[in-house]
Design an enzyme around this catalytic site. Sequence first.
Site, PDB file in Angstrom:
ATOM      1  CG  ASN A   1      -1.691   1.255   1.419  1.00 14.10           C
ATOM      2  OD1 ASN A   1      -1.788   2.058   0.493  1.00 14.10           O
ATOM      3  ND2 ASN A   1      -2.261   1.458   2.603  1.00 14.10           N
ATOM      4  CD1 TRP A   2       3.902   1.219  -2.778  1.00 14.15           C
ATOM      5  CD2 TRP A   2       3.712   2.276  -4.752  1.00 14.15           C
ATOM      6  NE1 TRP A   2       4.730   0.603  -3.671  1.00 14.15           N
ATOM      7  CE2 TRP A   2       4.632   1.226  -4.894  1.00 14.15           C
ATOM      8  CE3 TRP A   2       3.421   3.075  -5.860  1.00 14.15           C
ATOM      9  CZ2 TRP A   2       5.288   0.952  -6.098  1.00 14.15           C
ATOM     10  CZ3 TRP A   2       4.059   2.799  -7.061  1.00 14.15           C
ATOM     11  CH2 TRP A   2       4.982   1.754  -7.175  1.00 14.15           C
ATOM     12  CE  LYS A   3      -0.049   3.269   4.683  1.00 15.81           C
ATOM     13  NZ  LYS A   3      -0.006   3.383   6.133  1.00 15.81           N
TER      14      LYS A   3
ATOM     15  CG  HIS B   1      -5.808   2.145   4.916  1.00 14.64           C
ATOM     16  ND1 HIS B   1      -5.366   3.125   5.784  1.00 14.64           N
ATOM     17  CD2 HIS B   1      -4.825   1.209   4.877  1.00 14.64           C
ATOM     18  CE1 HIS B   1      -4.165   2.793   6.233  1.00 14.64           C
ATOM     19  NE2 HIS B   1      -3.815   1.627   5.703  1.00 14.64           N
TER      20      HIS B   1
ATOM     21  CD  GLU C   1      -2.817   5.663   6.561  1.00 16.50           C
ATOM     22  OE1 GLU C   1      -2.745   5.732   5.322  1.00 16.50           O
ATOM     23  OE2 GLU C   1      -1.926   5.113   7.251  1.00 16.50           O
TER      24      GLU C   1
ATOM     25  CD  GLU D   1      -3.765  -2.418   7.223  1.00 13.69           C
ATOM     26  OE1 GLU D   1      -2.644  -2.689   6.807  1.00 13.69           O
ATOM     27  OE2 GLU D   1      -4.355  -1.361   6.959  1.00 13.69           O
TER      28      GLU D   1
ATOM     29  N   GLY E   1       2.111   2.336  10.682  1.00 12.37           N
ATOM     30  CA  GLY E   1       3.071   3.427  10.527  1.00 12.37           C
ATOM     31  C   GLY E   1       3.730   3.844  11.835  1.00 12.37           C
TER      32      GLY E   1
ATOM     33  CB  SER F   1       4.787  -1.768  11.926  1.00 16.36           C
ATOM     34  OG  SER F   1       4.383  -0.425  12.109  1.00 16.36           O
TER      35      SER F   1
ATOM     36  N   GLY G   1       2.717  -1.121   4.242  1.00 18.89           N
ATOM     37  CA  GLY G   1       2.851   0.287   3.883  1.00 18.89           C
ATOM     38  C   GLY G   1       4.308   0.648   3.675  1.00 18.89           C
ATOM     39  N   GLY G   2       4.948   1.159   4.711  1.00 17.47           N
ATOM     40  CA  GLY G   2       6.321   1.670   4.624  1.00 17.47           C
ATOM     41  C   GLY G   2       7.292   0.736   3.905  1.00 17.47           C
TER      42      GLY G   2
END
Length: 252
Positions: free
Chosen positions: A9-11, A95, A97, A167, A173, A213, A234-235
């Site tokens: 998930n590149w966001k 998601h 966010e 999640e 994150g 994470s 993500g990251g």
Amino acid sequence: MRRYVIAGNWKMNMTPSAARSFITELAPKVAGKDKCDIVLCVPFVDIAVAAEAAKGTNIKIGAENVHFEAKGAYTGEISAEMLVESGAEYVIVGHSERRQYFAETDETVNLRTKAALAAGLKVILCLGEVKSERLSGITDEVVAMQTKLDLAGISEEQLKNIIIAYEPVWAIGTGLTATPEQADETCGVIRKTIAKIYSEKAAEEMIIQYGGSMNDGNAAELLAKANVDGGLIGGASLVTDKFTAIVDAANA
Ligand code: PGA
């Protein structure tokens, strides 16, 4: 019997040219690693370029959100049909966010999921508890409720095109990861909820990812758990070597 799905998930990261370079670099590193499905969910404007760069590889492309109406006066929104024509095969829905910063609710998550399925997309449906809910000991109730509300009106047949990403919001994150035991247990609660709403068979076949994470250092022990069928990353999905290491953990 269930296949691992490793999804990035590149966001809000990577321009179209960066997306092209990233996929060109990643493709040879993950080539032939076919014990898992590999998906990159990318910003809307990257989808076409990413799909082109991923052609002929084992990398599939997804979007990060979708609107629930097919078309109309919804300035700034993107429909499921637009995603499909741009080359997306998957879409992330719900998601945290989106729920936290853009006021999405279980009701709109449910509508988005239905719109995406109707257009032939595979849905990565995200849910999970916030920190205060875990500390209050109500995680199981929260994820069961989200599972029921987000899947309301969706048939067992349609469920085959849905992946659930568990999640825990406090782990996203933050560098805090759920322990493999916590991830396994809560993914198990979601699986039991699927069994209650649908059937044991549906629960057995449901792909449930862990996200929050997940990285090259902890993926193997998370993926080793019986109820964890992959990851939403993500990251660590922004660095080809880290993402490749997670794919490797799913292929070990
Ligand atoms: P993270 O993000 O891996 O950076 O914690 C996961 C996600 O939000 O899907």
